[in-house]
Design a protein around this motif. Sequence first.
Motif, mmCIF file in Angstrom:
data_model
loop_
_atom_site.group_PDB
_atom_site.id
_atom_site.type_symbol
_atom_site.label_atom_id
_atom_site.label_comp_id
_atom_site.label_asym_id
_atom_site.label_seq_id
_atom_site.Cartn_x
_atom_site.Cartn_y
_atom_site.Cartn_z
ATOM 1 N N LEU A 255 59.576 52.265 -15.254
ATOM 2 C CA LEU A 255 58.339 51.441 -15.305
ATOM 3 C C LEU A 255 58.564 50.605 -16.753
ATOM 4 C CD1 LEU A 255 55.740 50.886 -14.234
ATOM 5 C CD2 LEU A 255 54.621 52.476 -15.125
ATOM 6 N N ASP A 256 58.160 51.866 -17.662
ATOM 7 C CA ASP A 256 57.806 51.688 -18.974
ATOM 8 C C ASP A 256 59.012 50.530 -19.605
ATOM 9 O OD1 ASP A 256 55.690 53.694 -19.052
ATOM 10 O OD2 ASP A 256 57.224 54.995 -18.667
ATOM 11 N N SER A 257 60.006 50.398 -19.369
ATOM 12 C CA SER A 257 61.218 49.410 -20.800
ATOM 13 C C SER A 257 61.457 48.620 -19.861
ATOM 14 C CB SER A 257 62.365 50.963 -21.334
ATOM 15 O OG SER A 257 63.332 51.428 -20.103
ATOM 16 N N GLU A 258 61.890 49.455 -18.560
ATOM 17 C CA GLU A 258 62.538 47.985 -17.937
ATOM 18 C C GLU A 258 64.107 47.993 -17.783
ATOM 19 O OE1 GLU A 258 60.451 44.010 -17.854
ATOM 20 O OE2 GLU A 258 58.165 44.631 -17.481
ATOM 21 N N GLU A 259 64.452 48.770 -17.816
ATOM 22 C CA GLU A 259 65.491 49.516 -17.799
ATOM 23 C C GLU A 259 66.224 49.605 -16.837
ATOM 24 O OE1 GLU A 259 66.768 52.481 -21.282
ATOM 25 O OE2 GLU A 259 66.423 50.804 -22.475
ATOM 26 N N PRO A 260 67.171 49.487 -16.309
ATOM 27 C CA PRO A 260 67.269 49.587 -14.824
ATOM 28 C C PRO A 260 68.334 50.902 -15.148
ATOM 29 C CG PRO A 260 69.278 47.978 -16.275
ATOM 30 C CD PRO A 260 68.510 48.042 -16.756
ATOM 31 N N VAL A 261 67.970 51.757 -13.406
ATOM 32 C CA VAL A 261 68.878 53.454 -13.347
ATOM 33 C C VAL A 261 70.584 52.333 -13.305
ATOM 34 C CG1 VAL A 261 69.705 55.142 -11.715
ATOM 35 C CG2 VAL A 261 66.815 53.558 -12.784
ATOM 36 N N LEU A 262 71.335 53.204 -13.906
ATOM 37 C CA LEU A 262 72.569 52.534 -14.068
ATOM 38 C C LEU A 262 73.288 54.002 -13.624
ATOM 39 C CD1 LEU A 262 73.112 49.606 -16.226
ATOM 40 C CD2 LEU A 262 72.937 49.950 -13.845
ATOM 41 N N LEU A 263 74.423 54.254 -12.888
ATOM 42 C CA LEU A 263 75.280 55.829 -12.735
ATOM 43 C C LEU A 263 76.767 55.387 -12.384
ATOM 44 C CD1 LEU A 263 72.981 55.908 -9.332
ATOM 45 C CD2 LEU A 263 72.882 56.646 -11.372
ATOM 46 N N ASP A 264 77.043 56.905 -12.763
ATOM 47 C CA ASP A 264 78.537 56.629 -13.176
ATOM 48 C C ASP A 264 79.265 57.711 -11.937
ATOM 49 O OD1 ASP A 264 78.552 55.934 -15.913
ATOM 50 O OD2 ASP A 264 77.071 56.912 -16.117
ATOM 51 N N ASN A 265 78.180 57.879 -11.970
ATOM 52 C CA ASN A 265 78.691 58.618 -10.163
ATOM 53 C C ASN A 265 77.310 58.607 -9.431
ATOM 54 O OD1 ASN A 265 81.026 60.798 -11.732
ATOM 55 N ND2 ASN A 265 79.263 61.517 -12.904
ATOM 56 N N VAL A 266 78.224 58.895 -7.900
ATOM 57 C CA VAL A 266 77.193 59.041 -6.832
ATOM 58 C C VAL A 266 77.694 60.249 -5.603
ATOM 59 C CG1 VAL A 266 75.944 57.296 -4.773
ATOM 60 C CG2 VAL A 266 76.382 56.216 -7.006
ATOM 61 N N PHE A 267 76.609 60.745 -5.942
ATOM 62 C CA PHE A 267 77.801 61.929 -4.397
ATOM 63 C C PHE A 267 76.642 61.942 -3.464
ATOM 64 C CE2 PHE A 267 78.407 66.755 -4.183
ATOM 65 C CZ PHE A 267 79.849 66.554 -3.086
ATOM 66 N N ILE A 268 77.115 61.511 -1.954
ATOM 67 C CA ILE A 268 76.572 61.669 -0.445
ATOM 68 C C ILE A 268 77.303 62.833 -0.379
ATOM 69 C CG2 ILE A 268 75.426 59.997 0.724
ATOM 70 C CD1 ILE A 268 76.792 57.563 -0.492
ATOM 71 N N ALA A 269 75.524 63.904 -0.140
ATOM 72 C CA ALA A 269 76.359 65.243 0.733
ATOM 73 C C ALA A 269 76.147 64.865 1.908
ATOM 74 C CB ALA A 269 76.084 66.440 -0.387
ATOM 75 N N GLU A 270 76.641 65.647 3.279
ATOM 76 C CA GLU A 270 75.496 65.892 4.970
ATOM 77 C C GLU A 270 75.742 67.228 4.788
ATOM 78 O OE1 GLU A 270 77.499 63.740 8.141
ATOM 79 O OE2 GLU A 270 77.837 65.992 8.809
ATOM 80 N N MET A 271 74.188 67.169 5.181
ATOM 81 C CA MET A 271 73.048 69.052 5.312
ATOM 82 C C MET A 271 72.853 68.524 6.221
ATOM 83 S SD MET A 271 72.392 69.774 1.805
ATOM 84 C CE MET A 271 73.662 69.787 0.069
ATOM 85 N N GLU A 272 72.766 70.176 7.019
ATOM 86 C CA GLU A 272 72.518 70.054 8.413
ATOM 87 C C GLU A 272 70.644 70.110 7.793
ATOM 88 O OE1 GLU A 272 71.358 71.028 12.214
ATOM 89 O OE2 GLU A 272 73.065 70.801 11.851
ATOM 90 N N HIS A 273 69.827 69.428 8.880
ATOM 91 C CA HIS A 273 68.129 69.413 8.599
ATOM 92 C C HIS A 273 67.429 69.757 9.761
ATOM 93 C CE1 HIS A 273 69.473 66.695 5.518
ATOM 94 N NE2 HIS A 273 68.283 65.858 4.694
ATOM 95 N N THR A 274 66.465 70.809 9.775
ATOM 96 C CA THR A 274 65.823 71.194 10.922
ATOM 97 C C THR A 274 64.046 71.141 10.737
ATOM 98 O OG1 THR A 274 67.338 72.666 11.637
ATOM 99 C CG2 THR A 274 65.142 73.515 12.145
ATOM 100 N N VAL A 275 63.893 70.234 10.981
ATOM 101 C CA VAL A 275 61.965 69.970 11.412
ATOM 102 C C VAL A 275 61.139 71.618 11.419
ATOM 103 C CG1 VAL A 275 60.098 68.692 11.787
ATOM 104 C CG2 VAL A 275 62.384 67.629 11.688
#
Length: 346
Positions: A255-275
């Motif tokens: 919001l303040d600098s208008e710089e983008p979020v740039l990522l070197d690692n994206v880790f997607i992990a699957e986990m059990e969710h219970t409502v």
Amino acid sequence: MMLRKWIAVGLASAFLLTGCNKVEEVQKESEKPVEEGDTVVEEVSQTFEAPLSGVELSEEPSGRAFGVMINNDPKARPQSALNQADIVYEVLAEGNVTRFLAIFQSEHPENIGPVRSARDYYIDLASGYDALYIAHGYSPEAQEMLTSGVIDNLNGMQYDGTLFKRASFRQPPHNSYISYESILKGAEQVGYDMTDVPDALPFYEEEELASITGEAAENVTVAYLKSNLFKVDYKYDNSSKKYARYSNDEQTIDLDSEEPVLLDNVFIAEMEHTVLDDSGRREIDLTSGGKGYLLQQGKLLQVEWKNVDGRILPFLDGEEVKFVPGKTWINIVPTNPGLEQTVTIQ
């Protein structure tokens, strides 16, 4: 008597001349060019690494990590300081809404937020880095954990208007912000130690980056329960070798600098969710391990995740997989519908 005087003067003069000659010889010796066989001692400057980003530092890293709950409601976008976090966890809260736990250590933002309320599993994730936990509000389970002292914390319910400031351009609950200066001030007031550096994550050396393998993955979509408002796209830029993040087709910027979020690692992990209840509050299994995808250098590697002392980390064939030095984003998704249905790779 006169003879002795002249002898003394002569000896003194000889000594001075000899001394001068020796000084000149030493000077000439130091100016001699280095020849083959000479031993040369070179001054080596010591370098360090930031523990949670692996970025090279000229000085030894210092300071405790702190984790801030950040709002991801569309009314809270764009957020402040996500681009400065070493690690961001993105996890479902109630309904189809995701929320962020941004963990900082190497950078100290002037403005962070909007700050949102705590949930028990975010507290568990922050504990893995011994982070000072920052939130504004809490679920009943999270409140019990915080008041029992399971983690050092500062909460806007106690410090609204003092450590936490309300922005005038947004409406509650999307307008609570905090600064690093206020975090330090609050920690000092309560008596929290902010000096201990977290244990370092494993990072690749520069010469090891060419060994990263996997299928091509330059455009990856994570669809949280088919909600476009919280659909995430990662687009790889080959020149910078980083992933840009998009939410609901809009690039994630500061919001303040208008710089983008740039990522070197994206880790997607699957986990059990219970409502758990009618409000949609969840329980998430952070401990059992499971399937994951790791995006690095434009490639996707199928991995397993394990909880190692509270940290969610990638493994392949039983060995811990290293991170590329830089920023890391961790998406936790439900096992139902699972990775194959949630993630699209192009």
